[in-house]
Enzyme design. Structure first.
Site, short mmCIF file in Angstrom:
data_model
loop_
_atom_site.label_atom_id
_atom_site.label_comp_id
_atom_site.label_asym_id
_atom_site.label_seq_id
_atom_site.Cartn_x
_atom_site.Cartn_y
_atom_site.Cartn_z
N PRO A 128 0.82 -1.10 -0.33
CA PRO A 128 0.04 -0.37 0.30
C PRO A 128 1.23 0.65 0.01
O PRO A 128 0.71 2.01 -0.25
CB PRO A 128 -0.47 -0.27 1.10
CG PRO A 128 -0.95 -1.59 0.84
CD PRO A 128 0.64 -1.87 0.65
N SER A 132 6.22 2.31 -6.85
CA SER A 132 6.92 2.57 -8.25
C SER A 132 8.13 2.82 -7.66
O SER A 132 9.81 1.88 -7.42
CB SER A 132 6.91 4.08 -8.12
OG SER A 132 5.94 4.17 -9.70
N THR A 160 -1.90 -9.56 -8.91
CA THR A 160 -2.23 -10.07 -10.02
C THR A 160 -2.01 -11.16 -10.23
O THR A 160 -1.70 -11.97 -10.43
CB THR A 160 -1.42 -9.96 -11.72
OG1 THR A 160 -1.48 -8.34 -11.70
CG2 THR A 160 -2.20 -10.30 -12.71
N GLY A 244 9.33 -9.29 -17.21
CA GLY A 244 7.71 -8.77 -17.19
C GLY A 244 7.49 -7.68 -18.09
O GLY A 244 6.39 -8.04 -18.78
N ARG A 270 -18.00 2.23 -43.31
CA ARG A 270 -18.59 2.84 -43.22
C ARG A 270 -18.58 4.07 -43.87
O ARG A 270 -17.83 4.77 -44.64
CB ARG A 270 -17.93 3.63 -41.50
CG ARG A 270 -18.49 4.88 -40.95
CD ARG A 270 -20.56 4.44 -40.65
NE ARG A 270 -21.02 5.87 -39.69
CZ ARG A 270 -22.26 5.98 -39.42
NH1 ARG A 270 -23.04 4.53 -39.48
NH2 ARG A 270 -22.57 7.05 -39.23
N GLU A 369 3.49 -2.99 -13.71
CA GLU A 369 4.67 -3.56 -14.02
C GLU A 369 5.98 -2.26 -14.13
O GLU A 369 6.40 -2.35 -14.86
CB GLU A 369 4.80 -4.63 -14.81
CG GLU A 369 4.19 -5.82 -14.84
CD GLU A 369 4.53 -6.90 -14.94
OE1 GLU A 369 5.73 -7.35 -15.72
OE2 GLU A 369 3.41 -7.87 -15.16
N GLY A 370 5.49 -0.80 -13.80
CA GLY A 370 6.62 0.24 -14.01
C GLY A 370 6.03 1.04 -14.48
O GLY A 370 5.42 0.62 -15.76
N1 CAA Z 1 18.05 -5.61 -12.38
C1 CAA Z 1 19.15 -5.83 -11.78
N2 CAA Z 1 19.38 -5.18 -10.49
C2 CAA Z 1 18.74 -4.08 -10.59
C3 CAA Z 1 17.82 -3.57 -11.73
C4 CAA Z 1 17.51 -4.68 -12.55
N3 CAA Z 1 16.58 -3.91 -13.56
N4 CAA Z 1 17.67 -2.03 -11.55
C5 CAA Z 1 17.70 -2.21 -10.12
N5 CAA Z 1 19.03 -2.83 -9.83
C6 CAA Z 1 19.80 -2.40 -9.12
C7 CAA Z 1 21.04 -1.46 -8.96
O1 CAA Z 1 21.67 -2.16 -9.19
C8 CAA Z 1 21.70 -1.94 -7.43
O2 CAA Z 1 22.44 -2.78 -7.02
P1 CAA Z 1 23.42 -2.05 -6.68
O3 CAA Z 1 22.68 -1.94 -4.78
O4 CAA Z 1 23.81 -3.64 -6.05
O5 CAA Z 1 24.18 -0.86 -6.72
C9 CAA Z 1 20.29 -1.90 -6.44
O6 CAA Z 1 19.67 -2.35 -7.12
C10 CAA Z 1 18.69 -0.78 -6.55
O7 CAA Z 1 19.38 0.37 -7.55
P2 CAA Z 1 18.68 1.87 -7.51
O8 CAA Z 1 19.45 2.40 -7.07
O9 CAA Z 1 18.04 2.07 -9.55
O10 CAA Z 1 17.03 1.72 -7.44
P3 CAA Z 1 15.98 2.62 -6.63
O11 CAA Z 1 14.63 2.64 -5.31
O12 CAA Z 1 16.36 4.57 -7.58
O13 CAA Z 1 14.79 2.03 -8.17
C11 CAA Z 1 12.77 1.17 -9.98
C12 CAA Z 1 14.56 1.88 -8.90
C13 CAA Z 1 13.65 1.19 -11.39
C14 CAA Z 1 13.11 2.92 -9.66
C15 CAA Z 1 12.70 0.50 -9.04
O14 CAA Z 1 12.12 1.02 -8.01
C16 CAA Z 1 11.22 -0.33 -10.00
O15 CAA Z 1 11.80 -0.84 -10.95
N6 CAA Z 1 10.24 0.44 -9.76
C17 CAA Z 1 8.98 0.37 -10.11
C18 CAA Z 1 8.32 -1.32 -9.69
C19 CAA Z 1 7.55 -1.82 -10.42
O16 CAA Z 1 7.60 -2.18 -11.57
N7 CAA Z 1 5.98 -2.07 -9.91
C20 CAA Z 1 5.24 -3.33 -10.22
C21 CAA Z 1 5.20 -4.13 -9.64
S1 CAA Z 1 4.59 -5.52 -10.36
C22 CAA Z 1 3.12 -5.03 -10.70
O17 CAA Z 1 2.86 -4.40 -11.58
C23 CAA Z 1 1.87 -6.03 -10.10
C24 CAA Z 1 1.57 -7.36 -10.80
O18 CAA Z 1 1.22 -8.28 -10.81
C25 CAA Z 1 1.37 -7.14 -12.43
#
Ligand code: CAA
Length: 386
Positions: A128, A132, A160, A244, A270, A369-370
């Site tokens: 909740p 993001s 989901t 995803g 049409r 998924e973002g």
């Molecule tokens: N692959 C591997 N590692 C990754 C990565 C990736 N794509 N993205 C980030 N990381 C790693 C980074 O390298 C970093 O590692 P280190 O600490 O070792 O350097 C660590 O993760 C932290 O990364 P960031 O500093 O970039 O993290 P951040 O807090 O700034 O957030 C973000 C990054 C991209 C914004 C991430 O939080 C994000 O993707 N947010 C969106 C979340 C999302 O998509 N939620 C949807 C959930 S699923 C859904 O929708 C429901 C469903 O059921 C379908």
């Protein structure tokens, strides 16, 4: 034209198209209206191998590649985006994570039933107060005194397939002071004590897919059900989301294509002011822009799928390619749905045609998924390295 698409790829694409037209098209409007979960067709999709396309055959999957997955998913989503997201989450968010990070025992136990569609898999990251900004989750997993279990507590949201899922990959904080590095992933079974489902979300679109909160109260997760190492959860969550996002891009492409095809047919038949509306330049402009965006989305999706396939050998991330595909395809789905409704006029707004369903279904592709904002952030960070 695309010589990387083989006869085998075309076969699964044709099979998915045929299944979607025959089995899903007649029921899609009904399930959208009632919000019922289409369990029977999901099971049939499993029997055909669509629920575990990239899962190796040794673990009950179809043993095919990412191109097969995107081609099949696009066909399903062209007819019903709800069936599409159930398929996408099962394949990418659940199965891909297990294939990549699971132990041999975990794969043996959890992959086959989900890849065959007998059981349904889900993925739970969002909370909740943590969407993001996924690294700020508040749910907690604490090792039991005897070390054999983790005790899981807290509330996750927007999961989901949760109302029907048998197995869920869940992300929780094991060491909150370490932030991202304190997140751990767990495979949980939903028939165990301490697990409950919250209310099913009433949604604007993809109404036949079921989404709910899930609640943990002193849930005992055996240590052997930890996915990956302690503290590795955030990386697992992000890596799995990269896969995803290619699936959601394909979902968006399917919706966009359905809108385009319906609009072309309508523009030809049409008549207004004594001629088919397709002869008016304002309609032609819409059709031309829709077509360009659809084909550009397809190219970005193929690029992302190929990058993911290459990563199996190079180990290189395909984060940029996945985010570009998802961003552009989801904007395209929304563009095409808006224009398709406009081209159809009053009929586009009516529940007599599926256009208004496509319009409602398209929106979620810019959110889950973002969000599109997150995809832009990921792309820009990738470019600048900042
Ligand atoms: N692959 C591997 N590692 C990754 C990565 C990736 N794509 N993205 C980030 N990381 C790693 C980074 O390298 C970093 O590692 P280190 O600490 O070792 O350097 C660590 O993760 C932290 O990364 P960031 O500093 O970039 O993290 P951040 O807090 O700034 O957030 C973000 C990054 C991209 C914004 C991430 O939080 C994000 O993707 N947010 C969106 C979340 C999302 O998509 N939620 C949807 C959930 S699923 C859904 O929708 C429901 C469903 O059921 C379908």
């Amino acid at each position: 034209m695309f010589d990387f698409i083989t006869d085998e790829h075309r076969m699964i694409q044709d099979a998915a198209r045929e299944f979607a037209q025959k089995e899903i098209a007649p029921i899609a409007a009904h399930f959208d209206e009632t919000g019922e979960f289409p369990l029977d067709t999901v099971r049939k999709m499993g029997a055909l191998g669509f629920m575990g396309i990239e899962v190796p055959e040794a673990y009950g999957g179809a043993g095919m590649d990412t191109l097969s997955y995107v081609l099949a998913l696009e066909e399903i989503c062209k007819v019903c985006a709800s069936h599409g997201v159930i398929m996408s989450v099962n394949n990418s968010l659940f199965a891909h994570g297990l294939v990549k990070y699971g132990t041999e025992e975990q794969k043996q136990q959890y992959l086959a039933p989900v890849a065959s569609g007998q059981k349904i898999g889900a993925y739970s990251l969002t909370e909740p107060m943590s969407g993001s900004d996924a690294g700020t989750m508040r749910t907690r997993a604490v090792r039991s005194a005897d070390g054999a279990h983790y005790i899981l507590n807290g509330r996750k949201s927007w999961v989901t397939s949760a109302p029907y899922a048998d197995t869920i990959v869940v992300f929780m904080m094991t060491e909150p002071e370490k932030k991202h590095k304190g997140v751990t992933a767990f495979i949980i079974e939903t028939d165990q004590p301490g697990f409950a489902r919250g209310k099913k979300e009433p949604k604007l679109g993809i109404r036949a897919s079921a989404t709910s909160e899930i609640l943990f109260e002193d849930f005992r997760c055996p240590v052997e059900n930890r996915l990956g190492a302690e503290g590795e959860g955030f990386k697992i969550a992000m890596t799995v989301l990269d896969a995803g996002r290619i699936g959601i891009a394909s979902q968006a492409l399917g919706i966009a294509e359905a809108c385009l095809e319906a609009s072309i047919a309508y523009a030809r038949e049409r008549v207004a002011f004594g001629q088919p509306i397709g002869q008016f330049q304002m309609i032609q402009q819409k059709l031309a822009d829709m077509k360009c965006r659809v084909e550009a989305s397809r190219l970005l999706i193929y690029q992302a799928a190929l990058a993911k396939m290459a990563s199996a050998t190079t180990g290189q991330r395909y984060t940029l390619e996945a985010s570009m595909a998802k961003l552009f395809a989801s904007d395209t789905a929304n563009y095409c749905a808006t224009e398709a409704v406009q081209i159809h006029g009053g009929m586009g707004y009516s529940q007599e045609l599926p256009l208004e369903r496509y319009f409602r279904d398209a929106k979620i592709t810019q959110i889950y998924e973002g969000t599109s904002e997150i995809q832009r952030m990921v792309i820009a960070r990738n470019l600048t390295g900042l």
